[in-house]
Design an enzyme around this catalytic site. Structure first.
Site, PDB file in Angstrom:
ATOM      1  CB  CYS A   1      -2.446   4.320   8.757  1.00  0.00           C
ATOM      2  SG  CYS A   1      -3.767   4.447  10.366  1.00  0.00           S
TER       3      CYS A   1
ATOM      4  NE  ARG B   1      -3.697   0.092   2.174  1.00  0.00           N
ATOM      5  CZ  ARG B   1      -4.618   0.518   2.749  1.00  0.00           C
ATOM      6  NH1 ARG B   1      -4.369   0.213   4.494  1.00  0.00           N
ATOM      7  NH2 ARG B   1      -5.717   1.783   3.064  1.00  0.00           N
TER       8      ARG B   1
END
Length: 278
Positions: A234, A175
């Protein structure tokens, strides 16, 4: 009370009148029912903090901090009040106890700890558990919002230019580099200039937190200067709290970008990087 407490310590303290134990397990959709798992088995005297519900309902972004009044009201119904010593644990791969720890401190709780190893370690050691819903006496929780540890979209945009704060990203490598597909409407990638410390790199194989030199190395080897300001991010503000907690164990006060990639990646005006870090 230390910020990180052992299962031995907690079992000895369970009967202390000022101690409150909180299960803050959070799971992604399709991963199970955290509330049902709590009712099936939990540490004696624990209450369940529903992080899914304990969020701002006035935004489409997930897991955003709720208004202080809402947070205080929920804490009172859980029996968490002024003067309580609070120990938080979870049984989540995202180590969601860290998010509860961060929220509690942001809204004014002063004596909050995380159970090292969580419920998995507690059960593996055959320590006592109970089932069902606990009976709770309401306590007063004074609402306070300490915003100095929270970063907004505008602050993060400004920081891309100034680089006053180092940005550390708790997401997995795929990611972070933009190789993984994000949810609809969210572009892949990362905030320019950020560094990657996947949240699980702060943990030992048994799920306990690394400490000392091993914990420090997780950040330093990713290119983080522990003597400079740091903000953690995040996907939705959940695992970023694990990094904030790890830095706290090292004596560092880091901030958290609450909107995280759910906000940054969905905003067409924000710059984005992909690929390996140069």
């Amino acid at each position: 009370m230390d910020a990180l407490v052992s299962t031995d310590w907690l079992e000895k303290e369970l009967q202390a009148p000022d101690l409150r134990v909180v299960d803050a397990t959070w799971l992604m959709p399709g991963e199970g029912d955290a509330a049902a798992a709590f009712e099936q088995a939990h540490i004696p005297g624990a209450v369940f903090m529903d992080l899914q519900e304990l969020a701002d309902t006035n935004t489409s972004l997930p897991n955003m901090l709720p208004p202080p009044e809402k947070f205080a009201s929920r804490m009172q119904t859980l029996g968490l009040g002024d003067g309580s010593r609070i120990v938080v644990y979870d049984q989540s791969p995202y180590r969601s106890a860290a998010r509860a720890w961060w929220m509690l401190r942001t809204f004014g709780a002063h004596d909050v700890a995380i159970l090292d190893g969580g419920f998995a370690k507690w059960r593996s050691e055959l320590r006592p558990t109970e089932s069902g819903r606990p009976s709770v006496r309401h306590r007063h929780f004074t609402a306070w919002n300490d915003a100095k540890g929270v970063r907004t979209l505008d602050q993060m945009k400004a920081n891309v230019g100034t680089r006053d704060e180092q940005v550390v990203d708790a997401r997995g490598v795929a990611r972070f580099t933009g190789q993984a597909v994000e949810r609809a409407g969210v572009s892949p990638g990362r905030i320019p200039g950020s560094r990657n410390v996947p949240h699980d790199t702060l943990l030992n194989p048994d799920g306990t937190f690394k400490t000392g030199d091993a914990l420090r190395a997780a950040f330093v080897e990713a290119g983080i200067d522990l003597d400079r300001p740091i903000v953690a991010t995040c996907g939705s503000g959940m695992t970023a709290a694990v990094l904030v907690f790890g830095l706290h164990l090292l004596g560092k006060d880091a901030a958290l970008y609450d909107g995280s990639w759910s906000e940054w990646g969905a905003d067409p005006s924000t710059p984005k990087e992909t690929g390996a870090v140069a």
